[in-house]
Design an enzyme around this catalytic site. Structure first.
Site, PDB file in Angstrom:
ATOM      1  N   ASP A   1       0.772  -1.136   0.060  1.00 36.71           N
ATOM      2  CA  ASP A   1      -0.417   0.185   0.096  1.00 36.71           C
ATOM      3  C   ASP A   1       0.611   1.093   0.020  1.00 36.71           C
ATOM      4  OD1 ASP A   1      -1.863   2.223   0.653  1.00 36.71           O
ATOM      5  OD2 ASP A   1      -3.660   0.164   1.532  1.00 36.71           O
TER       6      ASP A   1
ATOM      7  N   HIS B   1      -3.010   3.162  -4.546  1.00 36.00           N
ATOM      8  CA  HIS B   1      -2.292   2.476  -3.575  1.00 36.00           C
ATOM      9  C   HIS B   1      -1.096   1.694  -3.648  1.00 36.00           C
ATOM     10  CE1 HIS B   1      -5.675   3.321  -0.804  1.00 36.00           C
ATOM     11  NE2 HIS B   1      -6.449   2.173  -1.506  1.00 36.00           N
TER      12      HIS B   1
ATOM     13  N   GLU C   1     -10.085   2.022  -5.177  1.00 33.50           N
ATOM     14  CA  GLU C   1      -9.965   3.942  -4.606  1.00 33.50           C
ATOM     15  C   GLU C   1      -9.189   4.082  -5.693  1.00 33.50           C
ATOM     16  OE1 GLU C   1     -10.942   3.411   0.029  1.00 33.50           O
ATOM     17  OE2 GLU C   1      -8.989   3.659  -0.509  1.00 33.50           O
TER      18      GLU C   1
END
Length: 677
Positions: free
Chosen positions: A198, A262, A336
């Protein structure tokens, strides 16, 4: 005379202690007998099948706790069936995968299954039938090792019974992961999803790309005041050892490499993979600092979906990942993603035009399709977060969906013919508070819901599904994101006892579940968690005191709180001032720990106790302290200097939590939250 007393005590024990058995998760069927099987120094384990490693793990546990030799023998025609624990893997048995039969008579215990997994599950049930001291790491010489006579037939409701641990935002050692594997397997949770990458760190060695595990991609700089244990990565040798350890305990490790968003560590290590040239700062840093550095929690860069080098990179990475993890599944994230970063890049817009794409959703699907085919080409089943369903018509049907964006996401995936794992934030995110937003536990207070033990226990992922959609639900998974709960103790308190509720909803059918019964069983399992060294949530969380207008002045004044009962080891500590109500907030000048009236630790930053509970800035009402050299004979005091911001009408909670340097140390619970050796 002593033998007579022992016999009488066992008879009395058998007539009173086994009114019910306290097994978590609840078995499918239990039929109680009226006698006991006494395990002693002469008891041996006899087995048949490819289960020697599983049996050896069990025997080691028994030897450690009982002090008995517990010999292991391969069953043959000369085997005796008196005073033994018999473990038989028999593929011809008509049992569903992972199911088992357990029969205990007055002369032996007999576990049968058609699979290794079923044998493992039967052994965990047998362990839970022993006194809790079976989980001690030192010999419990004063315990009578007796088992109730009974028959159990058991099988799981779901094949995926998972827990996700985020090891990117906060790194945890292999030993910590092994401890979690121990407890997971004990409660028949079988899928450990490791979020390995991440924005806060790349946590696994990739030999072809050594810069992925360089210092700038794995270590928080000193300016962020993060303990060194929160940074690092796993070598491939460590991963192989961990995978082997998990395999012997029926836990499959599912690796996640989160792309195309990420992915900050990879971008600063290999800038040519980025969609733009935004690479500042050139290092990883803690999640809560994202807003002050980037203005939000998301990076200003992603992998470039139009760049062929990206797919070569991912092919290489997934090749090494595949060689390390035998799991059927390989998780590629997909959540995301900032499509606005793609829309502003002329070369990406041109690429979309050439491919006939009308939106960045098409581009996301193009990326996912490429990744899915890479993963499939390595013999793995691809799995991603349900964000990728936004363009489901163009999503390869072989993709498994991890449904996190609400319970409706499970319905969406199943109705469209995608296999799915249910992990909704509204029930199964364990970084979300379980009781009060003002109790000092390190939950992600940006969420509005409370994922209480009862709420989790009541969750059924098939609610609202049509009969034809139910088979697409592989199971359930609880997720622990470690952006806010970072200390191992804090993570444990967030996870337990809620992971035990997950265990029961993942394994047991709605017909066999009962929340009242679960709570009764849980009372006996707290002691088992104690022996595992697992901290768990208790009512009140970390609250040690409350303040009211009687304590507050319009001028700075010291508030002192006796925390002797909360200090039980050397370790890091956190104090908090959680405003609850009233017309006035509190200005805070600093916090100190006093040992016999001498200051041993202090944090003197200016803080404000107010209503803020989000993640867009640091919570200034939290203070980082430390007990470097614990003195068990000393009195410890928490001293906080405060004043009312607008008068004295203020009410709130004072919290304090010590996290020992040595996690999972064996302490004995004496009373609420109090531990001592």
């Amino acid at each position: 005379m002593s033998r007579l007393i022992l016999i009488i005590s066992i008879v009395l024990f058998s007539s009173t202690a086994f009114g019910q058995v306290n097994i978590i998760p609840e078995p499918s069927s239990v039929h109680m007998g009226s006698g006991v099987f006494t395990v002693d120094r002469e008891t041996v384990i006899v087995y048949r099948g490819e289960v020697s490693d599983i049996v050896e793990v069990f025997a080691d546990r028994m030897r450690q706790a009982t002090g008995y030799p517990f010999g292991i023998m391969l069953e043959d025609s000369n085997s005796t069936f008196q005073n033994i624990i018999r473990v038989i893997e028999d593929p011809s048995l008509d049992l569903e995968d992972e199911g088992y039969l357990l029969d205990i008579t007055e002369t032996n215990a007999f576990i049968r299954s058609s699979s290794r997994a079923g044998i493992h599950n039967g052994i965990q049930t047998l362990r839970q039938l022993f006194p809790a001291e079976i989980e001690r790491e030192i010999e419990a010489s004063d315990v009578h090792w007796v088992l109730p006579t009974l028959s159990i037939e058991d099988l799981p409701r779901f094949s995926w019974r998972g827990y996700m641990k985020d090891v990117s935002r906060t790194f945890y050692s292999v030993d910590v992961l092994k401890k979690y594997i121990d407890v997971m397997s004990y409660y028949k949770l079988n899928m450990l999803h490791l979020h390995l990458t991440d924005d806060q760190g790349w946590r696994i060695e990739i030999k072809k790309y050594p810069e992925l595990t360089s210092e700038k991609a794995t270590v928080f700089p000193g300016e962020f005041d993060q303990p060194s244990i929160r940074s690092g990565y796993y070598t491939q040798e460590e991963i192989r050892d961990l995978v082997d350890y998990a395999s012997k305990r029926n836990v499959t490790i599912v690796p996640e490499i989160d792309v195309p968003g990420h992915i900050w560590p990879a971008l600063i290590a290999y800038p040519e993979l980025g969609v733009n040239d935004k690479l500042d700062p050139d290092y990883v840093f803690p999640f809560l600092d994202s807003w002050s550095i980037w203005g939000n929690q998301f990076t200003p860069n992603t992998l470039d979906p139009s760049n062929e080098k990206v797919y070569g990179f991912l092919n290489d990475v997934f090749t090494e990942i595949t060689e390390l993890f035998p799991s059927e599944y390989l998780h590629f994230g997909g959540d995301e993603v900032r499509h606005d970063l793609w829309e502003t890049q002329p070369h990406v817009v041109k690429f979309m035009e050439e491919k006939g794409m009308t939106s960045t959703l098409n581009l996301q699907s193009y990326f996912v399709d490429r990744v899915v085919h890479i993963i499939k080409g390595k013999g793995k089943t691809p799995i991603g977060w349900n964000d990728i369903l936004k363009d489901s018509e163009n999503l390869p049907r072989e993709t498994t969906i991890m449904s996190w964006l609400g319970s409706k996401a499970v319905k969406e995936a199943a109705s469209k013919g995608f296999y799915t794992v249910a992990t909704p934030t509204s029930y199964l995110y364990l970084d979300i508070t379980q009781d009060s937003r003002n109790d000092g536990t390190m939950s992600d207070l940006a969420y509005s819901n409370v994922n209480s033990l009862e709420r989790i226990y009541g969750y059924d992922p098939t609610t609202g599904l049509e009969d034809k959609e139910i088979p697409y639900v592989l199971g359930v998974q609880a997720n622990q994101w470690t952006a806010i709960p970072q200390e191992i103790k804090d993570v444990n308190v967030q996870n337990f006892p809620r992971l035990l509720a997950l265990s029961e909803i993942a394994w047991s059918t709605p017909e066999t579940k009962d929340y009242g019964n679960f709570l009764e069983k849980l009372e006996t399992h707290y002691r088992r968690l104690d022996f595992f060294g697992m901290d768990y949530f208790t009512e009140g969380g970390y609250i040690v005191a409350k303040w009211s207008p009687d304590d507050i002045s319009e001028d700075y004044t010291f508030l002192d709180f006796d925390i002797t009962d909360e200090v039980y080891a050397s370790g890091r500590a956190m104090a908090g001032m959680f405003y609850v109500e009233g017309a006035s907030y509190l200005d805070i000048k600093g916090a100190q720990i006093l040992e016999d009236k001498q200051v041993v630790s202090e944090d003197l930053h200016q803080g404000l106790a107010d209503t803020f509970r989000g993640t867009s800035k640091k919570k200034s009402f939290l203070y980082n302290l430390e007990v470097e050299n614990y003195n068990p004979k000393a009195k410890y005091t928490l001293r906080i200097e405060v004043k009312g911001t607008d008068g004295i009408n203020s009410f709130g909670n004072v919290t304090f939590n010590l996290s020992p340097y040595e996690p999972f140390d064996k302490y004995t619970i004496k009373e609420k939250g109090r531990k001592s050796k």
